[in-house]
Motif scaffolding. Structure first.
Motif, PDB file in Angstrom:
ATOM      1  N   GLU A 115       0.799  -1.219   0.000  1.00  0.00           N
ATOM      2  CA  GLU A 115       0.000   0.000   0.000  1.00  0.00           C
ATOM      3  C   GLU A 115       0.834   1.271   0.000  1.00  0.00           C
ATOM      4  OE1 GLU A 115      -2.653  -0.470   3.282  1.00  0.00           O
ATOM      5  OE2 GLU A 115      -3.922  -1.937   2.229  1.00  0.00           O
ATOM      6  N   ASN A 116       2.127   1.164   0.364  1.00  0.00           N
ATOM      7  CA  ASN A 116       2.960   2.367   0.406  1.00  0.00           C
ATOM      8  C   ASN A 116       3.734   2.595  -0.893  1.00  0.00           C
ATOM      9  OD1 ASN A 116       4.750   0.222   0.728  1.00  0.00           O
ATOM     10  ND2 ASN A 116       6.113   1.356   2.096  1.00  0.00           N
ATOM     11  N   TYR A 270       8.565   8.076   2.400  1.00  0.00           N
ATOM     12  CA  TYR A 270       9.900   8.640   2.190  1.00  0.00           C
ATOM     13  C   TYR A 270       9.801  10.151   1.976  1.00  0.00           C
ATOM     14  CZ  TYR A 270      14.831   8.479   0.902  1.00  0.00           C
ATOM     15  OH  TYR A 270      16.193   8.653   0.889  1.00  0.00           O
ATOM     16  N   SER A 271      10.822  10.881   2.401  1.00  0.00           N
ATOM     17  CA  SER A 271      10.825  12.342   2.384  1.00  0.00           C
ATOM     18  C   SER A 271      10.475  12.917   1.011  1.00  0.00           C
ATOM     19  CB  SER A 271      12.214  12.847   2.788  1.00  0.00           C
ATOM     20  OG  SER A 271      12.371  14.214   2.447  1.00  0.00           O
ATOM     21  N   ALA A 272       9.448  13.774   0.982  1.00  0.00           N
ATOM     22  CA  ALA A 272       9.057  14.418  -0.269  1.00  0.00           C
ATOM     23  C   ALA A 272      10.160  15.333  -0.779  1.00  0.00           C
ATOM     24  CB  ALA A 272       7.762  15.205  -0.077  1.00  0.00           C
ATOM     25  N   ASP A 273      10.916  15.969   0.137  1.00  0.00           N
ATOM     26  CA  ASP A 273      12.016  16.834  -0.284  1.00  0.00           C
ATOM     27  C   ASP A 273      13.109  16.037  -0.994  1.00  0.00           C
ATOM     28  OD1 ASP A 273      10.844  19.145   0.706  1.00  0.00           O
ATOM     29  OD2 ASP A 273      11.804  18.967   2.667  1.00  0.00           O
ATOM     30  N   HIS A 310       4.098   9.882  -6.002  1.00  0.00           N
ATOM     31  CA  HIS A 310       4.606  10.375  -4.724  1.00  0.00           C
ATOM     32  C   HIS A 310       4.537  11.904  -4.692  1.00  0.00           C
ATOM     33  CE1 HIS A 310       7.435  11.313  -1.461  1.00  0.00           C
ATOM     34  NE2 HIS A 310       7.240  10.069  -1.034  1.00  0.00           N
ATOM     35  N   GLU A 311       4.301  12.452  -3.509  1.00  0.00           N
ATOM     36  CA  GLU A 311       4.173  13.907  -3.365  1.00  0.00           C
ATOM     37  C   GLU A 311       5.405  14.643  -3.902  1.00  0.00           C
ATOM     38  OE1 GLU A 311       4.189  17.277   0.209  1.00  0.00           O
ATOM     39  OE2 GLU A 311       3.848  15.150   0.714  1.00  0.00           O
ATOM     40  N   GLY A 312       6.596  14.131  -3.645  1.00  0.00           N
ATOM     41  CA  GLY A 312       7.800  14.813  -4.113  1.00  0.00           C
ATOM     42  C   GLY A 312       7.919  14.827  -5.617  1.00  0.00           C
ATOM     43  N   ALA A 313       7.549  13.735  -6.255  1.00  0.00           N
ATOM     44  CA  ALA A 313       7.569  13.682  -7.722  1.00  0.00           C
ATOM     45  C   ALA A 313       6.508  14.607  -8.295  1.00  0.00           C
ATOM     46  CB  ALA A 313       7.359  12.255  -8.210  1.00  0.00           C
ATOM     47  N   ALA A 314       5.332  14.635  -7.651  1.00  0.00           N
ATOM     48  CA  ALA A 314       4.256  15.513  -8.119  1.00  0.00           C
ATOM     49  C   ALA A 314       4.693  16.975  -8.083  1.00  0.00           C
ATOM     50  CB  ALA A 314       3.010  15.301  -7.267  1.00  0.00           C
ATOM     51  N   ARG A 315       5.419  17.356  -7.055  1.00  0.00           N
ATOM     52  CA  ARG A 315       5.930  18.734  -6.971  1.00  0.00           C
ATOM     53  C   ARG A 315       6.768  19.076  -8.203  1.00  0.00           C
ATOM     54  NH1 ARG A 315       8.865  19.060  -1.154  1.00  0.00           N
ATOM     55  NH2 ARG A 315       7.077  18.672   0.237  1.00  0.00           N
TER      56      ARG A 315
END
Length: 318
Positions: A115-116, A270-273, A310-315
């Motif tokens: 799920e992650n 995992y860290s979005a940054d 992932h949120e970081g990739a979306a950014r």
């Protein structure tokens, strides 16, 4: 992202936020300046491993982070490593990513979704090579019945694709002698006559197939359109693909086959940054890559994305 000055400025900014974003991770890494990133690739004879090492070069140079590339059994194993947290990033096929995230498709993930699992970017077509000994009399997929066939490492994406394709034409695991090994060993088996055929999945040219074509009398099976249509109807993640004539020594005609898509994945927690910094390092420095450069681009990096981003990739991509 095509403006050179913008790209340079963006990299400077991301170096800063990459380090700043590690404050919350310092307890895990013991290093407030950079993250030790675990990147799981594939077998050393395929495309995943050398491409991952090119990614390592740009990430190490353009971010405060340090990336370690690990050779693995590829897609299925890599999905599990992301799920357990043993890997931070990994390369895998888009079909395997879908199966893993949804707990379906293959036994390894049945009713046990990862799920992650999160997507970063799609990269290039992974072409299905069905390599056969020239003296084996194999002219179509159905001729593989009763043969000794290497379907790839046990549990790998290659094995999953091979069994899917064979089942499409009515060949089950009971109908042939299945051997399981990586690309390099499969090439040796074909050369030594230990198997009649082997499935190899990777962006052409695959190094192990290049070496084999130079040292053994082999062919790559070309599929007729009706067979390709059957395969695509049975599994929507397959697409038509063609290996151009001359890609491999002695094989001068175009070879019609199918492909899936290679992609980068990470884990949700995992860290979005860090994910944004790594994604930027790769896609802002595509000119520094030498492998699959005709396919990898910002414009196509979400084509065939089969799982949540992932949120970081979306950014980065937004």
């Amino acid at each position: 992202m095509t403006n050179t000055n913008f790209g340079a400025n963006r990299r400077d900014v991301l170096k800063g936020i990459g380090g700043a974003g590690l404050v919350g991770l310092a307890g895990c890494t013991g290093d407030s300046e950079g993250e030790q990133i675990s990147w799981h690739a594939g077998g050393q004879s395929g495309t995943y491993y050398p491409l991952s090492n090119e990614f390592k070069t740009v990430v190490d140079e353009e971010t405060p982070h340090s990336l370690t590339v690990q050779s693995t059994g590829a897609s299925v194993e890599n999905a599990g490593s992301l799920g357990s947290g043993d890997a931070d990033f990994a390369l895998l096929q888009n079909d395997i990513a879908y199966f893993a995230a949804n707990g379906t498709g293959i036994d390894a993930f049945a009713d046990s979704p990862i799920e992650n699992l999160r997507g970063v970017a799609t990269l290039y077509p992974e072409t299905i090579h069905i390599v056969v000994r020239s003296d084996a009399g194999i002219e179509s997929l159905t001729d593989l019945e009763g043969m000794s066939v290497n379907t790839g490492d046990l549990g790998s994406g290659t094995q999953v694709n091979a069994l899917q394709i064979l089942e499409t034409v009515g060949i089950t695991e009971e109908d042939f002698d299945e051997q399981n090994a990586g690309f390099g060993t499969a090439a040796d088996q074909l050369r030594d006559g230990d198997v009649e055929a082997a499935f190899v999945v990777g962006g052409w040219p695959v190094g192990a197939v290049e070496d084999l074509a130079q040292t053994a009398d082999v062919e790559i099976l070309s599929l007729d359109q009706s067979t390709r249509d059957e395969i695509k109807d049975a599994a929507s993640w397959f697409a038509d693909d063609t290996i151009p004539g001359g890609t491999y020594e002695g094989l001068e005609s175009d070879i019609n086959t199918v492909s899936v898509q290679a992609m980068i994945a990470t884990r949700e927690e995992y860290s979005a940054d860090v994910v944004e910094a790594v994604t930027a390092a790769i896609f802002d420095n595509l000119d520094d890559l030498t492998i699959k450069t005709d396919f990898i681009s910002v414009d196509s990096a979400q084509d065939g994305m089969s799982i949540d981003l992932h949120e970081g990739a979306a950014r980065y991509f937004e």
